[in-house]
Write an enzyme that holds these catalytic residues in place. Structure first.
Site, short mmCIF file in Angstrom:
data_model
loop_
_atom_site.label_atom_id
_atom_site.label_comp_id
_atom_site.label_asym_id
_atom_site.label_seq_id
_atom_site.Cartn_x
_atom_site.Cartn_y
_atom_site.Cartn_z
N TYR A 126 0.64 -1.21 0.02
CA TYR A 126 -0.21 0.07 0.07
C TYR A 126 0.84 1.24 -0.02
CZ TYR A 126 1.06 0.20 4.93
OH TYR A 126 1.79 0.34 6.14
N PHE A 136 2.48 9.44 3.93
CA PHE A 136 2.53 9.32 5.46
C PHE A 136 2.93 7.94 5.62
CE2 PHE A 136 -1.79 8.94 4.14
CZ PHE A 136 -2.28 7.56 4.95
N ASP A 137 2.85 7.10 4.67
CA ASP A 137 3.06 5.59 5.05
C ASP A 137 3.02 4.88 3.58
OD1 ASP A 137 3.80 3.49 6.28
OD2 ASP A 137 1.81 2.86 7.13
N ILE A 154 -8.69 0.38 9.74
CA ILE A 154 -9.54 1.35 9.65
C ILE A 154 -10.88 1.26 8.74
CG2 ILE A 154 -7.95 3.46 9.48
CD1 ILE A 154 -7.93 3.69 6.65
N TYR A 180 -9.14 7.80 10.26
CA TYR A 180 -8.83 8.18 11.69
C TYR A 180 -9.59 9.21 12.45
CZ TYR A 180 -4.96 5.19 10.61
OH TYR A 180 -4.25 3.99 10.05
N PHE A 197 -5.34 5.86 -0.65
CA PHE A 197 -4.39 4.73 -0.53
C PHE A 197 -4.70 3.94 -1.87
CE2 PHE A 197 -5.82 5.09 4.09
CZ PHE A 197 -4.69 4.89 4.53
#
Length: 205
Positions: A126, A136-137, A154, A180, A197
């Site tokens: 991902y 962010f990731d 999530i 979130y 994502f």
């Protein structure tokens, strides 16, 4: 490198200062004054009379905390509004599917394999960004797929994964209430953030 710190005690003391400085830098407030910080440390350590009375310090903390909270709430409202506007515009694109929950997705690769359930554990790649493009990731950047239970992520992911056949790659546009929410996640994801994502379902474990 400086030659000011030659003994182990001096080096360790300098290290304590570095740690405190990093903590202050991570949680600053407008007007933070290092000279005042040093004065407070010195008075506490040496036992000198305090230069500011404790009630005045407490009142200052309360005022600054209230200002920080008000600023965060205003920033959250802006982020929420930006997310809503982004999703409304994004939903007009013909390749976008919008589910009943408000999740949006587009199919980049349609996999024909088995679909996981909420009780499954999956392996995925991902890449996650904010709507402004900030990453962010990313398991791709780490070079290592991630494994997790479908029901333990999530809400937007849990919903999407159960619709994806193994081998699929989808791009998800996740409203904050399916991500979130009002709390955010650490420093990277602010409260009320809409997230994007790219999710590749590699296999069901």
């Amino acid at each position: 490198m400086s030659d000011n710190f030659t003994t182990d005690a001096e080096k360790a003391s300098y290290g304590i200062g570095l740690q405190m400085g990093e903590q202050l830098k991570a949680n600053p407030f407008e007007g933070l004054n290092l000279n005042s910080v040093f004065e407070g440390m010195k008075d506490a350590y040496t036992g000198n009379d305090f230069q500011v009375e404790i009630p005045a310090i407490q009142a200052a903390f309360e005022k600054i905390n209230a200002e920080i909270q008000a600023r965060r709430e205003e920033e959250a409202k802006v982020l929420a509004a930006e997310g809503i506007a982004f999703l409304e515009e994004n939903a007009k694109r013909p390749e976008i599917t919008v589910t009943e929950s408000g999740l949006q997705f587009e199919v980049l690769t349609a996999g024909e394999g088995e679909k996981p359930t909420a009780d499954s554990t999956v392996r995925t790649h991902y890449h996650g960004t904010l709507i402004n493009g900030t990453v962010f990731d990313s398991s791709y950047e780490r070079g290592q797929p991630a494994e997790f239970p479908v029901g333990g992520v999530i809400k937007g992911w849990t919903e999407a994964l159960q619709m994806m056949g193994t081998g699929s790659k989808w791009r998800l546009y996740v409203p904050h209430e399916l991500a979130y929410g009002e709390r955010g996640a650490g420093a990277a994801i602010a409260p009320f953030s809409t997230l994007i994502f790219d999710v590749e379902l590699l296999e069901i474990i």
